[in-house]
Design a protein around this motif. Structure first.
Motif, mmCIF file in Angstrom:
data_model
loop_
_atom_site.group_PDB
_atom_site.id
_atom_site.type_symbol
_atom_site.label_atom_id
_atom_site.label_comp_id
_atom_site.label_asym_id
_atom_site.label_seq_id
_atom_site.Cartn_x
_atom_site.Cartn_y
_atom_site.Cartn_z
ATOM 1 N N ALA A 7 0.880 -1.172 0.000
ATOM 2 C CA ALA A 7 0.000 0.000 0.000
ATOM 3 C C ALA A 7 0.914 1.217 0.000
ATOM 4 N N CYS A 8 1.793 1.266 -0.986
ATOM 5 C CA CYS A 8 2.885 2.248 -1.003
ATOM 6 C C CYS A 8 2.653 3.335 -2.051
ATOM 7 N N GLY A 9 1.392 3.585 -2.396
ATOM 8 C CA GLY A 9 1.102 4.671 -3.326
ATOM 9 C C GLY A 9 1.931 4.565 -4.589
ATOM 10 N N VAL A 10 2.516 5.701 -5.007
ATOM 11 C CA VAL A 10 3.267 5.736 -6.265
ATOM 12 C C VAL A 10 4.536 4.875 -6.239
ATOM 13 N N TRP A 11 4.946 4.470 -5.044
ATOM 14 C CA TRP A 11 6.143 3.610 -4.952
ATOM 15 C C TRP A 11 5.783 2.121 -5.150
ATOM 16 N N SER A 12 4.498 1.811 -5.185
ATOM 17 C CA SER A 12 4.058 0.401 -5.187
ATOM 18 C C SER A 12 4.726 -0.453 -6.265
ATOM 19 N N ALA A 128 2.558 25.886 -4.385
ATOM 20 C CA ALA A 128 2.105 25.298 -5.646
ATOM 21 C C ALA A 128 3.035 24.145 -5.998
ATOM 22 N N ILE A 129 2.444 23.042 -6.404
ATOM 23 C CA ILE A 129 3.263 21.849 -6.653
ATOM 24 C C ILE A 129 2.843 21.109 -7.914
ATOM 25 N N ASN A 130 3.778 20.333 -8.440
ATOM 26 C CA ASN A 130 3.458 19.227 -9.322
ATOM 27 C C ASN A 130 3.354 18.006 -8.401
ATOM 28 N N GLY A 131 2.145 17.777 -7.863
ATOM 29 C CA GLY A 131 1.965 16.639 -6.954
ATOM 30 C C GLY A 131 1.936 15.348 -7.735
ATOM 31 N N LEU A 132 2.361 14.265 -7.083
ATOM 32 C CA LEU A 132 2.336 12.964 -7.767
ATOM 33 C C LEU A 132 1.193 12.114 -7.247
ATOM 34 N N LEU A 133 0.405 11.572 -8.164
ATOM 35 C CA LEU A 133 -0.590 10.570 -7.786
ATOM 36 C C LEU A 133 -0.468 9.370 -8.734
ATOM 37 N N TRP A 159 -7.563 6.554 -4.074
ATOM 38 C CA TRP A 159 -7.711 7.960 -3.673
ATOM 39 C C TRP A 159 -8.031 8.021 -2.189
ATOM 40 N N ILE A 160 -7.796 9.187 -1.586
ATOM 41 C CA ILE A 160 -8.087 9.338 -0.152
ATOM 42 C C ILE A 160 -9.577 9.102 0.083
ATOM 43 N N LYS A 161 -10.393 9.634 -0.820
ATOM 44 C CA LYS A 161 -11.849 9.583 -0.612
ATOM 45 C C LYS A 161 -12.364 8.149 -0.542
ATOM 46 N N GLU A 162 -11.692 7.207 -1.193
ATOM 47 C CA GLU A 162 -12.177 5.826 -1.150
ATOM 48 C C GLU A 162 -11.297 4.942 -0.255
HETATM 49 C C1 LIG Z 1 -2.046 17.555 -5.287
HETATM 50 C C2 LIG Z 1 -2.870 16.369 -4.950
HETATM 51 C C3 LIG Z 1 -4.181 16.542 -4.498
HETATM 52 C C4 LIG Z 1 -4.954 15.431 -4.208
HETATM 53 N N1 LIG Z 1 -6.251 15.627 -3.785
HETATM 54 C C5 LIG Z 1 -7.013 14.564 -3.486
HETATM 55 C C6 LIG Z 1 -8.347 14.727 -3.055
HETATM 56 O O1 LIG Z 1 -8.851 15.829 -2.964
HETATM 57 N N2 LIG Z 1 -9.069 13.636 -2.756
HETATM 58 C C7 LIG Z 1 -8.547 12.383 -2.849
HETATM 59 O O2 LIG Z 1 -9.247 11.435 -2.570
HETATM 60 N N3 LIG Z 1 -7.291 12.189 -3.262
HETATM 61 C C8 LIG Z 1 -6.515 13.242 -3.605
HETATM 62 N N4 LIG Z 1 -5.228 13.055 -4.060
HETATM 63 C C9 LIG Z 1 -4.734 11.678 -4.250
HETATM 64 C C10 LIG Z 1 -4.233 11.119 -2.942
HETATM 65 O O3 LIG Z 1 -3.266 11.933 -2.380
HETATM 66 C C11 LIG Z 1 -3.642 9.738 -3.155
HETATM 67 O O4 LIG Z 1 -4.521 8.990 -3.957
HETATM 68 C C12 LIG Z 1 -3.448 9.049 -1.813
HETATM 69 O O5 LIG Z 1 -2.572 9.770 -1.038
HETATM 70 C C13 LIG Z 1 -2.897 7.678 -2.018
HETATM 71 O O6 LIG Z 1 -2.830 7.064 -0.761
HETATM 72 P P1 LIG Z 1 -1.874 5.831 -0.525
HETATM 73 O O7 LIG Z 1 -1.962 5.498 0.927
HETATM 74 O O8 LIG Z 1 -2.195 4.768 -1.512
HETATM 75 O O9 LIG Z 1 -0.426 6.347 -0.920
HETATM 76 P P2 LIG Z 1 0.453 7.485 -0.201
HETATM 77 O O10 LIG Z 1 -0.413 8.485 0.458
HETATM 78 O O11 LIG Z 1 1.433 7.934 -1.218
HETATM 79 O O12 LIG Z 1 1.170 6.660 0.924
HETATM 80 C C14 LIG Z 1 2.134 5.676 0.609
HETATM 81 C C15 LIG Z 1 3.067 5.564 1.763
HETATM 82 O O13 LIG Z 1 3.917 4.455 1.555
HETATM 83 C C16 LIG Z 1 5.187 4.780 2.089
HETATM 84 N N5 LIG Z 1 6.180 3.874 1.508
HETATM 85 C C17 LIG Z 1 6.745 3.880 0.270
HETATM 86 N N6 LIG Z 1 7.609 2.877 0.150
HETATM 87 C C18 LIG Z 1 7.620 2.210 1.319
HETATM 88 C C19 LIG Z 1 8.327 1.076 1.786
HETATM 89 N N7 LIG Z 1 9.203 0.419 1.038
HETATM 90 N N8 LIG Z 1 8.069 0.663 3.044
HETATM 91 C C20 LIG Z 1 7.180 1.300 3.827
HETATM 92 N N9 LIG Z 1 6.505 2.390 3.424
HETATM 93 C C21 LIG Z 1 6.725 2.833 2.178
HETATM 94 C C22 LIG Z 1 5.365 6.226 1.681
HETATM 95 O O14 LIG Z 1 6.331 6.843 2.485
HETATM 96 C C23 LIG Z 1 3.975 6.767 1.940
HETATM 97 O O15 LIG Z 1 3.835 7.257 3.219
HETATM 98 C C24 LIG Z 1 -4.425 14.150 -4.369
HETATM 99 C C25 LIG Z 1 -3.119 13.955 -4.832
HETATM 100 C C26 LIG Z 1 -2.352 15.061 -5.126
HETATM 101 C C27 LIG Z 1 -0.959 14.855 -5.623
#
Ligand SMILES: Cc1cc2nc3c(=O)[nH]c(=O)nc-3n(C[C@H](O)[C@H](O)[C@H](O)COP(=O)(O)OP(=O)(O)OC[C@H]3O[C@@H](n4cnc5c(N)ncnc54)[C@H](O)[C@@H]3O)c2cc1C
Length: 653
Positions: A7-12, A128-133, A159-162
């Motif tokens: 569940a590592c977001g963009v690092w998955s 202001a950012i180029n955020g990564l999703l 996404w956070i919402k789900e």
């Molecule tokens: C600018 C911006 C605005 C957004 N607005 C919204 C919004 O309004 N509503 C919404 O629903 N979503 C929004 N999103 C999307 C949302 O931020 C992401 O979909 C969400 O954060 C993904 O959650 P996640 O837990 O999957 O990943 P992340 O939040 O990225 O968490 C992953 C975690 O894994 C950790 N990790 C990585 N590798 C390892 C490892 N090897 N071991 C242990 N930990 C590790 C990272 O440090 C991180 O903390 C937005 C995104 C951006 C960029």
């Protein structure tokens, strides 16, 4: 650890790769700026006092965050970053997923936001950012056990919402073998075919759909990128016949053929154009002409996108009995149509199995469920070597031949070697070759399996052969059928009009894990003695009154307030009472359209939907909500008996 969840977001993808698995997503930029302070927002004295605004024209949102406004955009060019290139904490000015804004990309969006909300023009950009999703090739999450590595799970592209809902869903999946919350099929990691997991595919599809994040996407919307990935051996013929191709998980499948346009004169009443562009989009009245001509003569349909899985060995029968609801122990040369259930008794699959030998079974399943079914079967397969699995999908092509003249066509085309070793015409009559049976035959010298079955309600066969024989098979059947009026028929008939007239259910539409075979009208009179996945729950469901029943409804009047006739597309439109009230069953499930389509042979437009027992009464009048208007509909059939040819006489005699 015994179980690992990524569940590592963009690092998955990086973490998955370490274990030899593939999580197909790309980190992608989503630009956002925090603009403020803004007086009116500060005066609200709240984190959020005003609703978020989604501006669907400019693909931007404006969201209050305490005293300032966040402006986010999905309008800029797609900007991707490879997971391996995400900077480290040390390299990042903010955090690794908050990259420096590329100002040029954001300027036009900021101007549009100011046009919408003047106050933004007077405030400062604080941050202001180029955020990564995470983006995936089909814009859906990537959930479930990775097919490559047992006990390695993915909970990515969320996404956070789900987030909370998905956490529950994945936890249930791991605990009970399948989620209870809802059917995850559209987010299931095993849905991807190998070509869909490549960076090439991920980047192409993500580039295409990024700007549709806030776009208005049609339920029949077709992909423009990554086309011609998989083509059947008949493709050149189909192209020459003017096929309009739809994408089916990489396969190019003809939806209708321009060569049949001339039939629209013959069937004028059934081939009226749709007045509203939205209803007519990705649709052609040619499909109705193809449908009626097939019901009058004979049609040939390219079904190469099917998946074929062979199971062989001494354990094959026992294994498949355990996987399937219906009895797989049929005669060699026989077949069974069967649901697969989740442990909770809901639909996990819906497919056909042929028995080609004592210890040889062939599973046939659709293009959209191939990956998931392959995972489900192989995950449950015994590990003692008693069952061998072979994926035949890339080895075989398939043509459906259906219609009142199918038998004449195939009688002419089909031969076999008799007991004396002579090549003789093969007896394809129902007496020698009954419905549901499969035979090895020769068609113009091409070794084929002919399977007497139909998804369109007509006498005929699915004819399977090896890919390399495909073109010869197509030409032979086309030639044999010429004198009987054979035409090519597209998926518009196979998957929609022909299917809906027969009320045939489709996995992923009518059949989902939230519903069981009793509710879908697919329960057989008897339950086999052998154990199978979901049996206990299935038996329980059979003893209970169903909370909902699959019904066929007919639209009584298509006329909208503007006077234009409208045609629901089958995109989950709500079915409501005559008073416009929602219909919710005892399990909290809402009535909605699962499939919609014309029934040209009945002169009707039909909808499939689950209704509560109270409303599932033939003749009962209800409403369908489409484009915010209510249209009158009537329950035409409760349960699975088809409206067209209810006794199946056309298929079986
Ligand atoms: C600018 C911006 C605005 C957004 N607005 C919204 C919004 O309004 N509503 C919404 O629903 N979503 C929004 N999103 C999307 C949302 O931020 C992401 O979909 C969400 O954060 C993904 O959650 P996640 O837990 O999957 O990943 P992340 O939040 O990225 O968490 C992953 C975690 O894994 C950790 N990790 C990585 N590798 C390892 C490892 N090897 N071991 C242990 N930990 C590790 C990272 O440090 C991180 O903390 C937005 C995104 C951006 C960029």
């Amino acid at each position: 650890a015994e179980y690992v969840v990524i569940a590592c977001g963009v690092w998955s993808p990086r973490i998955a790769e370490m274990a030899g698995a593939n999580i197909p997503l790309t980190p992608a930029v989503h630009q956002m700026a925090d603009v403020g302070p803004i007086d009116i927002l500060q005066q609200s004295n709240a984190e959020v006092a005003y609703p978020i605004i989604r501006d669907m024209d400019t693909f931007c949102y404006e969201r209050q965050t305490a005293g300032s406004m966040e402006v986010g955009s999905y309008a800029h060019r797609p900007i991707f970053m490879h997971p391996n290139d995400i900077p480290s904490n040390e390299e990042s000015a903010l955090s690794p997923t908050e990259l420096p804004l590329t100002q040029d990309d954001f300027d036009p969006q900021m101007e549009q936001a100011i046009e919408l909300m003047e106050m933004l023009g007077d405030a400062e950009i604080k941050y202001a950012i180029n955020g990564l999703l995470s983006l995936t090739p089909d814009a859906m999450p990537v959930l479930g056990e990775t097919p490559e590595v047992k006990n390695l799970w993915s909970a990515a592209a969320v996404w956070i919402k789900e987030g909370p809902g998905i956490a529950q869903l994945v936890a249930e999946w791991m605990t009970y073998g399948y989620p209870h919350l809802c059917d995850p099929h559209s987010s299931d990691i095993s849905r991807f075919y190998p070509h869909e997991k490549t960076e090439h595919h991920i980047y192409a599809r993500c580039a295409e759909h990024f700007n549709k994040t806030y776009g208005i996407v049609h339920p029949r919307e077709q992909w423009a990128s990554q086309r011609n990935m998989r083509r059947s051996p008949f493709y050149a013929r189909e192209e020459a016949l003017g096929a309009t191709f739809f994408d089916a998980r990489g396969w190019e499948r003809p939806q209708w053929f321009a060569s049949n346009a001339k039939l629209m004169d013959k069937f004028k009443d059934a081939c009226q154009p749709r007045e509203h562009e939205w209803d007519a989009r990705w649709w052609s009245p040619i499909s109705n002409a193809e449908h009626l001509q097939m019901r009058e003569s004979v049609g040939m349909v390219d079904l190469t996108a099917f998946n074929e899985f062979d199971f062989t060995g001494p354990g094959a029968l026992g294994f498949l009995q355990y996987m399937c609801v219906n009895n797989v122990d049929v005669k060699v040369g026989g077949s069974v149509y069967t649901p697969l259930l989740t442990p909770g008794g809901g639909f996990r699959g819906d497919l056909t199995i042929m028995r080609l030998g004592e210890q040889h079974f062939r599973v046939i399943t659709g293009a959209f469920d191939g990956g998931r079914d392959k995972y489900w079967f192989t995950r449950h397969m015994p590990t003692d070597g008693s069952v061998t699995f072979t994926d035949m999908s890339s080895s075989l092509c398939t043509i459906g031949v259906w219609g009142p003249n199918a038998e004449k066509t195939m009688a002419k085309a089909t031969q076999n070697i008799d007991a004396e070793g002579k090549l003789v015409a093969y007896d394809v009559s129902q007496a020698n070759f009954p419905y549901g049976s499969v035979r090895e035959v020769l068609i113009d010298g091409v070794p084929c399996w002919m399977f007497r079955i139909s998804y369109v309600g007509e006498n005929g066969w699915e004819v399977y052969t090896k890919m390399e024989h495909g073109l010869r098979l197509w030409d032979s059947i086309a030639e044999a059928g010429k004198e009987f009026g054979i035409i090519p028929v597209g998926m518009g008939v196979y998957a929609v009009t022909g299917r809906i007239e027969k009320g045939y259910r489709l996995m992923g539409a009518e059949l989902e894990s939230e519903y069981n075979p009793v509710e879908a009208g697919l329960a057989r009179p008897k339950v086999k003695s052998a154990d199978f996945i979901g049996k206990a729950e299935y038996l329980k469901a059979r003893d209970e009154k169903p909370a909902a029943i699959m019904c066929t409804l007919e639209v009584l009047d298509h006329t909208s307030k503007s006077g234009i006739k409208r045609f629901p597309t089958g995109g989950n439109e709500p079915i409501l009472t005559k008073d416009g009230e929602r219909i919710v069953d005892a399990k909290g499930r809402v009535s909605r359209v699962t499939t919609a389509g014309a029934a040209p042979s009945l002169g009707k437009y039909l909808l499939l939907a689950y209704l509560t027992p109270e409303h599932a009464v033939e003749g009962n009048e209800l409403r369908v909500m489409y484009m915010n208007e209510l249209f009158p509909v009537r329950v035409a059939r409760v349960g699975s008996q088809p409206l067209f040819d209810p006794t199946d006489a056309r298929m079986k005699s």
